[in-house]
Design a protein around this motif. Structure first.
Motif, PDB file in Angstrom:
ATOM      1  N   GLY A 194     -25.220  14.771 -14.044  1.00 24.49           N
ATOM      2  CA  GLY A 194     -25.496  15.847 -14.992  1.00 24.49           C
ATOM      3  C   GLY A 194     -24.895  17.169 -14.545  1.00 24.49           C
TER       4      GLY A 194
ATOM      5  N   ASP B 275     -22.718  12.569 -22.291  1.00 25.29           N
ATOM      6  CA  ASP B 275     -23.731  11.559 -22.656  1.00 25.29           C
ATOM      7  C   ASP B 275     -23.190  10.581 -23.706  1.00 25.29           C
ATOM      8  OD1 ASP B 275     -25.433  12.835 -20.932  1.00 25.29           O
ATOM      9  OD2 ASP B 275     -26.380  14.047 -22.500  1.00 25.29           O
TER      10      ASP B 275
ATOM     11  N   MET C  69     -28.327   7.674 -15.232  1.00 20.25           N
ATOM     12  CA  MET C  69     -28.156   9.094 -15.576  1.00 20.25           C
ATOM     13  C   MET C  69     -28.803   9.930 -14.477  1.00 20.25           C
ATOM     14  SD  MET C  69     -26.754   8.907 -18.660  1.00 20.25           S
ATOM     15  CE  MET C  69     -27.012  10.445 -19.498  1.00 20.25           C
TER      16      MET C  69
ATOM     17  N   LYS D 128     -29.632  13.522 -24.959  1.00 18.48           N
ATOM     18  CA  LYS D 128     -29.379  12.488 -23.951  1.00 18.48           C
ATOM     19  C   LYS D 128     -29.980  11.144 -24.369  1.00 18.48           C
ATOM     20  CE  LYS D 128     -29.574  14.513 -19.988  1.00 18.48           C
ATOM     21  NZ  LYS D 128     -28.132  14.716 -19.918  1.00 18.48           N
TER      22      LYS D 128
END
Ligand code: IP8
Length: 280
Positions: free
Chosen positions: A11, A157, A174, A225
């Motif tokens: 991220g 994403d 993630m 997301k």
């Protein structure tokens, strides 16, 4: 490629300081790279987000909304946004290579076209070849050309879920800056807790309750997301959300070890009997 790849997202809030424009979190990038190197997962596709590199510029020039005819500053803004992402990508790829990970930068603006913000074409052959030859492609959320809007922002994403489906990935991981998905906001109500495991059906029921991120994030924060991951989960690709700001979480996730986070799986389909609406 006989073994199914892992698609890993780092991220933007993890690898950059989101409060300071164009500021990387180099110690975090280095720590995560070491965790990736130690876990030694192959094949691996890496995607990273924009954080304080892509988002402020994308917002300043309204790149996501598309091209406003005749606005030359916006055209340059597209270039600046893309270039900021290339700069961040170079930092990430440099550290990966220093740690003996055969990383190759793949710029989405050079191989993806979207239509109204959704990926319509992507040169996947190249990625498949890179993976087959043992490389780790490193993609990122980017400013891309769009057949309806002129240009737009493609989130990392969306890219993650698209790649996972097209490359028939084994799993998605993630790495974000929170522990995962919560039943509500624990800052507001202390009884709200982390969801360790959730099926698609449970998730759909919950979606309305997930708030959007408060910081500048032109691609939608947590809500975006989760919504992006759902098509991949529907295809049977489990998606694990972990807090990559905490040491060893990513390592454990990559090794398939138990770690704090939220695992989203397709789960059993609930059969609904016609005309009765009752679950059986
Ligand atoms: O951080 C967006 O990618 P994300 C990238 O994955 C840009 O949403 C250029 C804003």
């Amino acid at each position: 490629m006989s073994v199914k790849p892992t698609v890993l997202k780092l991220g933007g809030s993890v690898i950059t300081n989101k409060a300071k424009t164009l500021t990387p979190s180099l110690p975090t990038i280095e720590r995560l790279t070491k965790e990736i190197s130690r876990a030694n997962v192959s094949p691996l596709v890496l995607v990273h987000g924009g954080g304080s590199f892509g988002h402020p510029l994308a917002k300043r020039y309204a790149i996501k909304e598309g091209y406003r005819k005749g606005d030359a500053s916006q055209v340059l803004g597209f270039c600046e946004t893309h270039q900021a992402m290339v700069t961040l990508n170079k930092l990430v790829v440099d550290v990966l290579i220093q740690n003996n990970i055969p990383a190759v930068a793949v710029s989405p603006s050079s191989c993806v076209v979207t239509k109204s913000g959704r990926i319509s074409t992507m040169m996947q052959e190249l990625l498949k070849r890179l993976l087959k030859n043992g490389f780790v492609p490193v993609l990122f959320g980017d400013a891309v050309l769009d057949s309806d809007l002129g240009f737009t922002i493609l989130s990392g994403d969306q890219l993650v879920a698209y790649l996972a489906v097209r490359l028939k990935a084994a799993r998605i991981i993630m790495g974000i800056d929170v522990n995962g998905l919560f039943t509500g906001d624990p800052k507001v109500d202390s009884s709200e807790h982390l969801i360790n495991h959730i099926t698609l059906e449970e998730l759909r029921r919950m979606l309305a309750r997930i708030g959007e991120s408060k910081v500048t994030d032109v691609t939608g924060g947590m809500l975006g997301k989760i919504a992006e991951l759902m098509p991949a989960v529907e295809k049977g690709i489990p998606s694990l959300i972990v807090n990559a700001t905490k040491p060893n979480n990513l390592y454990r996730a990559l090794k398939g070890e138990r770690t704090v986070g939220t695992l989203i799986e397709r789960g059993e389909k609930t059969v609904v009997r016609k005309n009765q609406g009752k679950k059986i």
